[in-house]
Enzyme design. Structure first.
Site, short mmCIF file in Angstrom:
data_model
loop_
_atom_site.label_atom_id
_atom_site.label_comp_id
_atom_site.label_asym_id
_atom_site.label_seq_id
_atom_site.Cartn_x
_atom_site.Cartn_y
_atom_site.Cartn_z
CG HIS A 195 -2.23 -0.57 1.02
ND1 HIS A 195 -2.96 -1.16 2.03
CD2 HIS A 195 -2.98 -0.64 -0.08
CE1 HIS A 195 -4.11 -1.58 1.53
NE2 HIS A 195 -4.15 -1.28 0.25
CB CYS A 509 -5.64 -5.77 -18.64
SG CYS A 509 -6.23 -7.42 -18.29
C1 PEP Z 1 -2.91 -10.45 -15.06
O1 PEP Z 1 -2.77 -11.57 -14.57
O2 PEP Z 1 -2.20 -10.01 -15.99
C2 PEP Z 1 -3.95 -9.54 -14.55
C3 PEP Z 1 -4.21 -8.39 -15.14
O3 PEP Z 1 -4.60 -9.92 -13.41
P1 PEP Z 1 -3.98 -9.74 -11.93
O4 PEP Z 1 -2.69 -8.98 -12.07
O5 PEP Z 1 -5.01 -9.04 -11.15
O6 PEP Z 1 -3.77 -11.18 -11.55
#
Ligand code: PEP
Ligand code: MG
Length: 574
Positions: A195, A509
């Site tokens: 955080h 993402c």
């Molecule tokens: C990923 O795995 O790339 C993703 C975007 O999900 P998280 O980072 O929340 O696991």
């Protein structure tokens, strides 16, 4: 004093120079001698007074907050206050005092050790980093118990240009140091997912973590250069270091000025191809910032945050309000709400009652958990569907592995929708359902998945980890965790191609999307939709504006045939 250079992990980017202010970890004396049964009530009262004092301390810190970051810091203070209010803490420690005739410090330590073990078993780096919050909260109570052994505070207002050097620090205290002249920080421990680091990033304050030797190599007042670009700390920097710092400051100023102009610019390549830049978000404040940066939408809203902050499963109404506010904040641009991505031990503090698993990374996580807990899943789907009445919503399923999971989820979504409509609750006519491609199995059947889903989102953080069998949070295998490994690139190309063949939008993402070094590679592979941390948007837009999609696409074949990293790097330097 001679120049010393130490390795560290760059956690919040930038360079900062200042005088060290070293805060050594407080070593708490645990009073191991048991007490006589007649002294138990007094010890219980001592513990309860310490809890109250820790709570008052947080309230005072919160009341003193000012400036633009006040709200962000307050959120972290509230999270810690909530941990202090948790009856499990008060009752758990009190019971150890009563049953074991323990002193409060020993009971608190035993309770903390049990919780810490649960946190340590978590395989998700973000959630595991919540262990730091636990330690910070416990440290505050310890300090109160030891009366006066409170954390070091900034000495005076004129303690300007301070580089805080410490083991780690609670977000609330970081805010306090920031208000009193801190310009950067070096943590001997900590993680880039804590955080405090998240907060430092929004303060644009350079921070390195994992500088394990720093506390023994630096003294109060030493000149320290935090290099959170390269991942170093330099004690007593020399003339060359200072020249580099000045150059960095000049570059940063110019870049900021140039980037600010890009807020309203279109994101197009030199040959006119449009690239969509979306944001990843966890809370409403990030979404508002994203809109100001001209983001095309929210590509990933991580709903875990809602669960983790509360220590109990949020109800439909609470979730609905959070999702609706996100949708309203984007004012007509699409918001992609990801269903719960927790599981097994990762649910610590979420109020979900789950059995520990021997191998949680391969366990009941993501959509697997949602499908196993139908009422939990349906509540979340209902809340998301209700939010869809306020603007474009897309629902995204994490960690899918098979077509069967998608069909099941779609049926549950249809039932949730039907019951809302029957009850006269407003819901959008259509809500798209997407799936995250995070495991090689999903990538390999992405043609079939694309036919079942309305859109795909590649979660490269996990896809790289599962493809290369390298824990994304384990420094020992960080060299193996290579996003440019041919296996990863080939899977990315396959998913993008399959999605495009089925005329389905596909985005990426994971962290790669916001890293300017990987943007040309991803465009070469055919990607046109990116979703990233809001802080990365302008920089990535700047990179895109200088690229030609056509000439990058022409490199795709050679990129996919490359077996060595050098070959790939040469390809993009041409
Ligand atoms: C990923 O795995 O790339 C993703 C975007 O999900 P998280 O980072 O929340 O696991
Ligand atoms: Mg993931």
């Amino acid at each position: 004093m001679p120049r010393i250079e130490l390795e560290a992990v760059a956690a919040s980017r930038g360079l900062a120079l200042g005088r060290a202010r070293v805060v050594y970890p407080t070593h708490f004396e645990v009073e191991v001698e048991p007490i006589a049964p007649k002294d138990v009530p007094a010890e219980l009262a001592r513990f309860s007074a310490a809890l109250d004092s820790a709570k008052r301390e947080l309230a005072t810190l919160k009341a003193k907050l000012k400036g633009v970051l006040a709200r962000d810091v307050a959120e972290f203070i509230d999270a810690h206050a909530m941990m202090l209010d948790d009856p499990d803490l008060a009752e758990g420690v009190a019971e150890r005092i009563r049953k074991g005739n323990l002193r409060a410090t020993a009971a608190l330590k035993a309770h903390r050790d049990r919780l810490a073990a649960a946190f340590d078993a978590i395989d998700d780096p973000y959630l595991r980093s919540r262990r730091e919050d636990l330690d910070q909260v416990v440290a505050r109570v310890f300090a109160a118990l030891m009366r006066g052994a409170a954390q070091a505070k900034p000495r005076s207002r004129d303690e300007a240009a301070t580089i805080l050097v410490c083991e780690t620090i609670a977000p609330a205290d970081l805010g306090h140091w920031h208000d009193n002249g801190m310009v950067g920080a070096v943590f001997a421990g900590g993680s880039a997912f804590s955080h405090s680091v998240i907060l430092a990033r929004s303060m644009r304050m350079p921070v390195v973590v994992g500088a394990s030797d720093i506390l023994s190599r630096v003294r109060d007042g030493d000149m320290v250069l935090v290099d959170a670009e390269g991942g170093h700390v330099i004690v007593s920097p020399d003339a060359l270091d200072l020249t580099r710092l000045r150059q960095h400051q000049r570059d940063a100023k110019r870049t900021q000025r140039l980037l600010a102009r890009l807020k309203t610019a279109e994101t197009v390549t030199t040959d006119g191809a449009e690239i969509e830049l979306h944001v990843n978000a966890e809370q409403a404040s990030e979404i508002a910032a994203a809109r100001r940066l001209g983001a095309a939408g929210v590509g990933l809203f991580r709903t875990e945050f809602l669960y983790m902050h509360h220590g109990e499963v949020p109800g439909e109404e609470e979730q609905f309000k959070a999702y609706r506010d996100a949708v309203l904040a984007m004012a007509g641009r699409p918001v992609t709400l990801r269903t719960l991505d927790l599981g097994a031990d990762k649910a610590v503090g979420s109020g979900l009652d789950l059995a520990p698993e021997p191998n949680p990374a391969l366990g009941l996580r993501g959509v697997r958990l949602s499908l196993a807990r139908r009422p939990l899943f349906t509540t979340q789907l209902r809340a998301m569907l209700r939010a869809s009445a306020y603007g474009p919503v897309r629902i995204l399923l994490p960690m899918i592995t098979s077509v069967g999971e998608v069909r099941l989820a779609r049926n549950l979504l249809a039932s949730a929708r039907e019951s809302l409509v029957n009850a006269g609750v407003p819901v959008a006519e259509s809500v798209e359902l997407g799936g995250m491609i995070e495991v090689p199995a999903a990538a390999l059947v992405s043609a079939e998945l694309a036919r079942e889903l309305d859109f795909l989102a590649i979660g490269s953080n996990d896809l790289v980890q599962y493809t290369l069998a390298a824990d994304r949070n384990n420094a020992a295998v960080s060299a193996t965790y290579d996003p440019l490994h041919p296996a990863v690139l080939r899977l990315l190309a396959l998913v993008i191609e399959n999605a495009q063949r089925a005329h389905r939008p596909v985005s990426l993402c994971g962290e790669l999307a916001g890293d300017p070094r990987f943007v040309p590679v991803l465009i070469a592979l055919g990607l046109t939709e990116f979703s990233m941390h809001p802080n990365a948007i302008l920089q990535v837009r700047d990179v895109v504006l200088k690229l030609s999609r056509k000439s990058l696409r022409a490199k795709a074949k050679r990129l996919l045939e490359a077996t060595e990293r050098d070959e790939i790097e040469d390809l993009f330097e041409e």
